[in-house]
Motif scaffolding. Structure first.
Motif, PDB file in Angstrom:
ATOM      1  N   VAL A 151      86.801 -19.726  19.736  1.00 21.01           N
ATOM      2  CA  VAL A 151      86.283 -19.355  21.053  1.00 21.01           C
ATOM      3  C   VAL A 151      86.125 -20.624  21.885  1.00 21.01           C
ATOM      4  O   VAL A 151      85.291 -21.475  21.581  1.00 21.01           O
ATOM      5  CB  VAL A 151      84.927 -18.638  20.943  1.00 21.01           C
ATOM      6  CG1 VAL A 151      84.403 -18.268  22.327  1.00 21.01           C
ATOM      7  CG2 VAL A 151      85.055 -17.380  20.075  1.00 21.01           C
ATOM      8  N   PRO A 152      86.935 -20.806  22.907  1.00 22.22           N
ATOM      9  CA  PRO A 152      86.858 -22.033  23.705  1.00 22.22           C
ATOM     10  C   PRO A 152      85.582 -22.069  24.537  1.00 22.22           C
ATOM     11  O   PRO A 152      85.000 -21.025  24.866  1.00 22.22           O
ATOM     12  CB  PRO A 152      88.101 -21.940  24.602  1.00 22.22           C
ATOM     13  CG  PRO A 152      88.399 -20.486  24.701  1.00 22.22           C
ATOM     14  CD  PRO A 152      87.988 -19.885  23.393  1.00 22.22           C
ATOM     15  N   PRO A 153      85.129 -23.270  24.895  1.00 22.95           N
ATOM     16  CA  PRO A 153      83.878 -23.405  25.653  1.00 22.95           C
ATOM     17  C   PRO A 153      84.061 -23.105  27.141  1.00 22.95           C
ATOM     18  O   PRO A 153      84.104 -24.007  27.980  1.00 22.95           O
ATOM     19  CB  PRO A 153      83.493 -24.867  25.409  1.00 22.95           C
ATOM     20  CG  PRO A 153      84.810 -25.572  25.201  1.00 22.95           C
ATOM     21  CD  PRO A 153      85.696 -24.579  24.513  1.00 22.95           C
ATOM     22  N   GLY A 156      80.841 -17.935  30.510  1.00 20.44           N
ATOM     23  CA  GLY A 156      81.036 -16.498  30.611  1.00 20.44           C
ATOM     24  C   GLY A 156      82.048 -15.939  29.635  1.00 20.44           C
ATOM     25  O   GLY A 156      82.459 -14.767  29.766  1.00 20.44           O
ATOM     26  N   ILE A 157      82.440 -16.709  28.631  1.00 26.05           N
ATOM     27  CA  ILE A 157      83.493 -16.260  27.709  1.00 26.05           C
ATOM     28  C   ILE A 157      83.078 -15.008  26.938  1.00 26.05           C
ATOM     29  O   ILE A 157      83.923 -14.235  26.480  1.00 26.05           O
ATOM     30  CB  ILE A 157      83.877 -17.399  26.738  1.00 26.05           C
ATOM     31  CG1 ILE A 157      85.192 -17.085  26.018  1.00 26.05           C
ATOM     32  CG2 ILE A 157      82.758 -17.668  25.740  1.00 26.05           C
ATOM     33  CD1 ILE A 157      86.385 -17.006  26.903  1.00 26.05           C
ATOM     34  N   ALA A 158      81.770 -14.763  26.819  1.00 25.93           N
ATOM     35  CA  ALA A 158      81.302 -13.576  26.098  1.00 25.93           C
ATOM     36  C   ALA A 158      81.708 -12.282  26.799  1.00 25.93           C
ATOM     37  O   ALA A 158      81.667 -11.199  26.187  1.00 25.93           O
ATOM     38  CB  ALA A 158      79.785 -13.627  25.924  1.00 25.93           C
ATOM     39  N   GLY A 243      97.142 -23.600  33.356  1.00 27.17           N
ATOM     40  CA  GLY A 243      95.893 -24.152  33.840  1.00 27.17           C
ATOM     41  C   GLY A 243      94.719 -23.719  32.989  1.00 27.17           C
ATOM     42  O   GLY A 243      94.886 -23.180  31.896  1.00 27.17           O
ATOM     43  N   THR A 244      93.535 -23.930  33.529  1.00 26.65           N
ATOM     44  CA  THR A 244      92.309 -23.751  32.766  1.00 26.65           C
ATOM     45  C   THR A 244      91.413 -22.694  33.387  1.00 26.65           C
ATOM     46  O   THR A 244      91.139 -22.745  34.597  1.00 26.65           O
ATOM     47  CB  THR A 244      91.534 -25.079  32.686  1.00 26.65           C
ATOM     48  OG1 THR A 244      92.388 -26.083  32.140  1.00 26.65           O
ATOM     49  CG2 THR A 244      90.303 -24.931  31.815  1.00 26.65           C
ATOM     50  N   CYS A 280      92.811 -14.627  23.164  1.00 23.88           N
ATOM     51  CA  CYS A 280      93.789 -14.791  22.075  1.00 23.88           C
ATOM     52  C   CYS A 280      94.055 -16.283  21.890  1.00 23.88           C
ATOM     53  O   CYS A 280      95.131 -16.784  22.195  1.00 23.88           O
ATOM     54  CB  CYS A 280      95.084 -14.057  22.401  1.00 23.88           C
ATOM     55  SG  CYS A 280      94.928 -12.271  22.617  1.00 23.88           S
ATOM     56  N   THR A 281      93.062 -16.994  21.391  1.00 26.89           N
ATOM     57  CA  THR A 281      93.117 -18.453  21.360  1.00 26.89           C
ATOM     58  C   THR A 281      93.230 -19.015  19.950  1.00 26.89           C
ATOM     59  O   THR A 281      92.924 -20.179  19.704  1.00 26.89           O
ATOM     60  CB  THR A 281      91.875 -19.030  22.043  1.00 26.89           C
ATOM     61  OG1 THR A 281      90.701 -18.365  21.548  1.00 26.89           O
ATOM     62  CG2 THR A 281      91.948 -18.837  23.541  1.00 26.89           C
ATOM     63  N   GLY A 282      93.661 -18.204  19.002  1.00 29.15           N
ATOM     64  CA  GLY A 282      93.873 -18.714  17.656  1.00 29.15           C
ATOM     65  C   GLY A 282      92.633 -18.651  16.787  1.00 29.15           C
ATOM     66  O   GLY A 282      91.605 -18.080  17.178  1.00 29.15           O
ATOM     67  N   PHE A 283      92.722 -19.280  15.622  1.00 34.17           N
ATOM     68  CA  PHE A 283      91.683 -19.152  14.607  1.00 34.17           C
ATOM     69  C   PHE A 283      91.217 -20.527  14.146  1.00 34.17           C
ATOM     70  O   PHE A 283      91.859 -21.547  14.403  1.00 34.17           O
ATOM     71  CB  PHE A 283      92.218 -18.360  13.411  1.00 34.17           C
ATOM     72  CG  PHE A 283      92.549 -16.937  13.739  1.00 34.17           C
ATOM     73  CD1 PHE A 283      91.618 -15.928  13.536  1.00 34.17           C
ATOM     74  CD2 PHE A 283      93.791 -16.603  14.263  1.00 34.17           C
ATOM     75  CE1 PHE A 283      91.920 -14.619  13.846  1.00 34.17           C
ATOM     76  CE2 PHE A 283      94.102 -15.286  14.580  1.00 34.17           C
ATOM     77  CZ  PHE A 283      93.158 -14.292  14.371  1.00 34.17           C
ATOM     78  N   ARG A 284      90.095 -20.519  13.436  1.00 33.84           N
ATOM     79  CA  ARG A 284      89.527 -21.765  12.932  1.00 33.84           C
ATOM     80  C   ARG A 284      88.925 -21.535  11.547  1.00 33.84           C
ATOM     81  O   ARG A 284      88.678 -20.393  11.135  1.00 33.84           O
ATOM     82  CB  ARG A 284      88.442 -22.304  13.868  1.00 33.84           C
ATOM     83  CG  ARG A 284      87.263 -21.368  14.051  1.00 33.84           C
ATOM     84  CD  ARG A 284      86.245 -21.919  15.050  1.00 33.84           C
ATOM     85  NE  ARG A 284      85.618 -23.121  14.559  1.00 33.84           N
ATOM     86  CZ  ARG A 284      84.518 -23.137  13.801  1.00 33.84           C
ATOM     87  NH1 ARG A 284      83.941 -22.000  13.455  1.00 33.84           N
ATOM     88  NH2 ARG A 284      84.006 -24.266  13.399  1.00 33.84           N
ATOM     89  N   PHE A 285      88.696 -22.622  10.842  1.00 30.96           N
ATOM     90  CA  PHE A 285      88.082 -22.606   9.524  1.00 30.96           C
ATOM     91  C   PHE A 285      86.584 -22.317   9.653  1.00 30.96           C
ATOM     92  O   PHE A 285      85.902 -22.853  10.520  1.00 30.96           O
ATOM     93  CB  PHE A 285      88.310 -23.970   8.866  1.00 30.96           C
ATOM     94  CG  PHE A 285      87.599 -24.185   7.561  1.00 30.96           C
ATOM     95  CD1 PHE A 285      87.767 -23.308   6.510  1.00 30.96           C
ATOM     96  CD2 PHE A 285      86.784 -25.292   7.383  1.00 30.96           C
ATOM     97  CE1 PHE A 285      87.126 -23.529   5.291  1.00 30.96           C
ATOM     98  CE2 PHE A 285      86.153 -25.527   6.174  1.00 30.96           C
ATOM     99  CZ  PHE A 285      86.322 -24.638   5.131  1.00 30.96           C
ATOM    100  N   ASP A 286      86.074 -21.446   8.769  1.00 33.12           N
ATOM    101  CA  ASP A 286      84.643 -21.136   8.745  1.00 33.12           C
ATOM    102  C   ASP A 286      83.969 -22.050   7.728  1.00 33.12           C
ATOM    103  O   ASP A 286      84.119 -21.877   6.520  1.00 33.12           O
ATOM    104  CB  ASP A 286      84.444 -19.664   8.362  1.00 33.12           C
ATOM    105  CG  ASP A 286      82.971 -19.272   8.339  1.00 33.12           C
ATOM    106  OD1 ASP A 286      82.115 -20.110   8.698  1.00 33.12           O
ATOM    107  OD2 ASP A 286      82.672 -18.117   7.963  1.00 33.12           O
TER     108      ASP A 286
END
Length: 514
Positions: A151-153, A156-158, A243-244, A280-286
């Motif tokens: 989840v990118p910073p 309001g992403i929630a 862009g961002t 849809c920003t990919g995954f990360r290690f928990d």
């Protein structure tokens, strides 16, 4: 008594390692949070089509060669446990992989419905807590994959829906304006699924799209997911935004407004409105299960654990990683993030553990110490190996030379060799398959770009396509390098083009081996 090996995760990597340990009669156990092997694939990919190819017909009956075109099978001596027996589709359904993994897991020591809640380390022993039990082990291998959505910073992403939970029914998006944040395969997989129903689809991200057919990294955008690009360039109301996304807010009418800053213009922040926003920003290690005493150092925006050349945490001895987590070692350069790559990495890890803890050297075969014999052995392997083909520039076959003795070692991680894995700085002839250094800058479909001619031995070192590279190391130092000419059919065995130049090269370097 502590277990020798405790594996966390019964996905493809965990099962691959378990099978190798069981074959050798090792003391191990696999813990799996879900009720079945490969729980990740019960959900992903969301639209259920794998992008790992299943090419059954290759014109060859050599099972080793055929693994070059089989991206789903695990390494096994049982021909019944090849993925071609589970699906005939080139891009299979994810449920077929689940059936395959369930059969592969049969007879292995796996404890299901067992979620690990804490991993700690005291001395050389790990304590692994689950909801119902506490286990101890001398070595822990984490094979959980990248199980959390990144989840990118964004402010309001929630308010955005997530790839892991958003509806996969296209009718739920009929005539809506949809923003998809992300430019990877999950983003375009989602966009392609909505093309027939959504009114407008925008796919947004700060970086340029990288196409796998150009970069040769299969995690970049694959052709099977890029139909959406047609709808953008052929003016069908869809677009890719470079862009961002800086902020998401809710509109009074129930939709959403974003503040968007373009990457390629001097335009100030622009406001864009949508009915739905999908992340849809990919995954990360928990890493949440790790006590401070066993917490691995993280890299790449904390998405992966940092590892040494033995697939081991750089700061927690005895904590190893297997599977897609090991792509930290070749991040976006080779294939460790995928079954067809990490199955060989797992086998290399198994051999590393055997060398370290079971007093057994890396498997090798004796070889006559002559340029002709070494050239014959290298060319024979290079023309059929699947490991070096899939793990290009990561794994290498190594011929060590000492006095009158030569030994052939298969599938050694190149960095592990350089770190002394086969002993202190041996005289070593190392064979890898590699693309040229600027291969990802070349458009393979542009016929106006000059290319090295096929079978051009004189200019083989300038080739951009996959080809064998032979390097000689002495005393830990690179002393010579030789490239074999690229070939349309990947046949590097022509006497005058490949074999004779290699023999001549080896004659020169072997005279310095004593």
């Amino acid at each position: 008594m502590p277990l020798d090996y405790l594996i966390i995760g019964a996905g493809p990597a965990g099962l691959q390692l378990a099978a190798l340990l069981q074959r050798d009669g090792r003391d191990y156990l696999v813990l799996e949070a879900g009720p079945t092997p490969g729980t990740f694939f019960t959900t992903y990919p969301r639209h259920r089509q794998l992008i790992s190819i299943n090419k059954i017909w290759t014109g060859s009956e050599d099972p080793e060669f055929n693994l070059r075109a089989d991206w789903n099978s695990l390494l096994t001596d049982d021909p019944a446990l090849l993925f071609k027996n589970y699906s005939r589709r080139y891009f299979p359904h994810a449920d077929d992989l689940l059936r395959y993994l369930a059969d592969f897991a049969h007879g292995l020591q796996v404890r299901y419905d067992t979620r690990v809640t804490r991993v700690a380390r005291d001395g050389d022993v790990f304590t692994v807590c689950t909801g119902e039990d506490t286990l101890t082990a001398h070595r822990v291998v984490v094979a959980t994959g990248v199980s959390q959505l990144y989840v990118p910073p964004i402010e309001g992403i929630a308010l955005a829906e997530r790839y892991d939970t958003v509806s996969v029914d296209p009718d739920d998006f009929t005539n809506q304006r949809v923003l998809i944040i992300g430019k990877g395969n999950s983003a375009f997989e989602t966009a392609d699924a909505l093309v027939e129903t959504a009114a407008v689809i925008h796919v947004a991200g700060p970086h340029s799209i990288k196409l796998a057919w150009q970069s040769h990294y299969v995690g970049h955008l694959r052709a099977v997911n890029n139909n959406f690009l047609d709808t953008y360039q052929l003016k069908s109301q869809n677009a890719v935004l470079d862009g961002t996304v800086e902020r998401i807010t809710r509109r009074d009418d129930g939709g959403y407004r974003i503040d968007f800053r373009y990457a390629r213009t001097v335009e100030s922040t622009r406001h864009l409105d949508y009915d739905r926003i999908i992340l849809c920003t990919g995954f990360r290690f928990d890493a949440s299960i790790f006590d401070p005493s066993a917490r691995p150092r993280l890299v790449h925006n904390d998405r992966f654990p940092e590892q040494n050349s033995a697939y081991e945490s750089v700061n927690v001895p005895g904590l190893h990683f297997a599977g897609t987590l090991t792509q930290q070692r070749d991040f976006k350069r080779s294939t460790s993030g995928f079954i067809h790559g990490f199955r060989y990495g797992v086998r290399a890890l198994h051999r590393i553990l055997t060398v370290r803890h079971h007093d057994s050297p890396w498997p090798s075969t004796p070889l006559e110490n002559t340029p002709e014999a070494i050239a014959d052995a290298l060319i024979t392997r290079l023309n059929r190996t699947s490991a070096l083909w899939q793990q290009f520039a990561v794994l290498g076959d190594v011929v060590t030379v000492s006095g009158d003795t030569a030994r052939y070692h298969e599938e050694v991680p190149v960095d592990y060799l350089h770190d002394g894995g086969l002993g202190p700085a041996p005289f070593a002839v190392v064979a890898t398959l590699e693309y040229g250094p600027d291969h990802d800058q070349v458009d393979p479909f542009d016929i106006t770009i000059p290319r090295i001619a096929e079978n051009d031995a004189e200019h083989a070192h300038d080739a951009s396509y996959l080809h064998p590279v032979i390097r000689v190391h002495r005393g830990g130092r690179l002393v010579a390098e030789h490239h074999l000419a690229e070939n349309l059919e990947n046949h590097w065995d022509l006497p005058a083009v490949h074999h004779q130049p290699l023999v001549l090269f080896l004659k020169g370097v072997l005279s310095d081996a004593d």
